[in-house]
Design an enzyme around this catalytic site. Structure first.
Site, PDB file in Angstrom:
ATOM      1  CG  HIS A 191      -1.950  -0.989   1.335  1.00  0.00           C
ATOM      2  ND1 HIS A 191      -2.120  -1.801   2.430  1.00  0.00           N
ATOM      3  CD2 HIS A 191      -2.924  -1.341   0.472  1.00  0.00           C
ATOM      4  CE1 HIS A 191      -3.158  -2.602   2.239  1.00  0.00           C
ATOM      5  NE2 HIS A 191      -3.666  -2.343   1.053  1.00  0.00           N
ATOM      6  CE  LYS A 249     -13.448  -6.585   1.151  1.00  0.00           C
ATOM      7  NZ  LYS A 249     -12.180  -6.087   0.596  1.00  0.00           N
ATOM      8  NE  ARG A 255      -2.816  -6.828  -4.697  1.00  0.00           N
ATOM      9  CZ  ARG A 255      -3.612  -7.060  -3.686  1.00  0.00           C
ATOM     10  NH1 ARG A 255      -3.122  -7.467  -2.543  1.00  0.00           N
ATOM     11  NH2 ARG A 255      -4.902  -6.900  -3.805  1.00  0.00           N
ATOM     12  CB  SER A 307      -4.347  -6.730   4.280  1.00  0.00           C
ATOM     13  OG  SER A 307      -4.013  -5.437   3.863  1.00  0.00           O
TER      14      SER A 307
HETATM   15  P1  ADP Z   1      -9.859  -3.548  -0.676  1.00  0.00           P
HETATM   16  O1  ADP Z   1     -10.582  -4.333   0.354  1.00  0.00           O
HETATM   17  O2  ADP Z   1     -10.577  -2.325  -1.132  1.00  0.00           O
HETATM   18  O3  ADP Z   1      -9.273  -4.344  -1.825  1.00  0.00           O
HETATM   19  P2  ADP Z   1      -7.166  -3.353   0.329  1.00  0.00           P
HETATM   20  O4  ADP Z   1      -6.721  -2.660   1.561  1.00  0.00           O
HETATM   21  O5  ADP Z   1      -6.975  -4.827   0.280  1.00  0.00           O
HETATM   22  O6  ADP Z   1      -8.641  -2.924   0.151  1.00  0.00           O
HETATM   23  O7  ADP Z   1      -6.458  -2.719  -0.933  1.00  0.00           O
HETATM   24  C1  ADP Z   1      -6.598  -1.352  -1.242  1.00  0.00           C
HETATM   25  C2  ADP Z   1      -5.971  -1.092  -2.585  1.00  0.00           C
HETATM   26  O8  ADP Z   1      -4.563  -1.316  -2.502  1.00  0.00           O
HETATM   27  C3  ADP Z   1      -6.470  -1.987  -3.718  1.00  0.00           C
HETATM   28  O9  ADP Z   1      -6.462  -1.235  -4.913  1.00  0.00           O
HETATM   29  C4  ADP Z   1      -5.448  -3.077  -3.774  1.00  0.00           C
HETATM   30  O10 ADP Z   1      -5.375  -3.644  -5.074  1.00  0.00           O
HETATM   31  C5  ADP Z   1      -4.192  -2.288  -3.459  1.00  0.00           C
HETATM   32  N1  ADP Z   1      -3.138  -3.127  -2.899  1.00  0.00           N
HETATM   33  C6  ADP Z   1      -3.187  -3.943  -1.843  1.00  0.00           C
HETATM   34  N2  ADP Z   1      -2.015  -4.556  -1.624  1.00  0.00           N
HETATM   35  C7  ADP Z   1      -1.181  -4.108  -2.600  1.00  0.00           C
HETATM   36  C8  ADP Z   1       0.173  -4.388  -2.962  1.00  0.00           C
HETATM   37  N3  ADP Z   1       0.900  -5.269  -2.309  1.00  0.00           N
HETATM   38  N4  ADP Z   1       0.679  -3.730  -4.009  1.00  0.00           N
HETATM   39  C9  ADP Z   1      -0.071  -2.852  -4.701  1.00  0.00           C
HETATM   40  N5  ADP Z   1      -1.344  -2.563  -4.446  1.00  0.00           N
HETATM   41  C10 ADP Z   1      -1.898  -3.170  -3.402  1.00  0.00           C
END
Ligand code: ADP
Length: 166
Positions: free
Chosen positions: A21, A45, A94, A132
């Site tokens: 992130h 979630k 990703r 995450s």
């Molecule tokens: P959501 O539940 O909305 O997917 P996340 O917190 O999992 O929320 O992810 C928020 C954003 O960050 C999404 O666009 C996700 O694709 C991106 N994201 C999560 N992990 C990574 C990573 N390792 N590299 C790049 N983008 C990421």
């Protein structure tokens, strides 16, 4: 010419915020004057961390970035984007597996509000496997997550999974 401030919203669950992130966030700060990391409540979630904990962890992780703010939101993302006078939504991509859901969301949000653009950013290759969910699973099993999350997040994960919570 009147210069208007360009603001982007980076929405997500951030349960918890990871170095992936943060990689996307750093890239977004180069394109926008202000980036608001918007933590979605997402009670459906069943997040590990409360909304307050997630916002606090984001705030701590971005405290050295003057153009970044941590906030929370509930409900429609496009409504929040308008409320914050932002022009764009930033999302991380990703792998191909992220694409279908992100594509659908971006087009739906465009249907709801044509003025808002969605920008996709690719993280550094070493973060493409990071999520995450994986971090939580590793921490629960006692794995070392120090290269995947900031130190304060590692501490918070250890406290959540401690057999003797304080
Ligand atoms: P959501 O539940 O909305 O997917 P996340 O917190 O999992 O929320 O992810 C928020 C954003 O960050 C999404 O666009 C996700 O694709 C991106 N994201 C999560 N992990 C990574 C990573 N390792 N590299 C790049 N983008 C990421």
């Amino acid at each position: 010419m009147v210069y208007s401030m360009r603001t982007a919203i980076y929405p997500g669950s951030f349960d918890p915020i990871t170095n992936g992130h943060l990689d996307v966030l750093h890239r977004a700060t180069k394109l926008f004057d202000r980036v608001i990391v918007a933590v979605a409540k997402n009670e459906s979630k069943h997040p590990l961390f409360t909304i307050e904990e997630r916002v606090q962890m984001v705030g701590h992780a971005v405290r050295h970035l003057p153009s970044v703010e941590a906030d929370s939101f509930d409900g429609l993302l496009v409504a929040y984007v308008e409320r914050r006078s932002a022009q764009a939504v930033v999302r991380g991509l990703r792998a191909v597996s992220d694409f279908e859901f992100e594509f659908q969301m971006a087009l739906m949000n465009r249907k709801l509000n044509e003025r808002i653009e969605t920008i996709f950013m690719m993280p550094k290759d070493t973060y493409t496997f990071l999520s995450s969910r994986i971090v939580k699973e590793m921490a629960q099993l006692g794995g070392d997550v120090s290269s995947f999350v900031p130190a304060h997040v590692r501490t918070a994960l250890a406290a959540k999974f401690s057999p003797n919570p304080a």
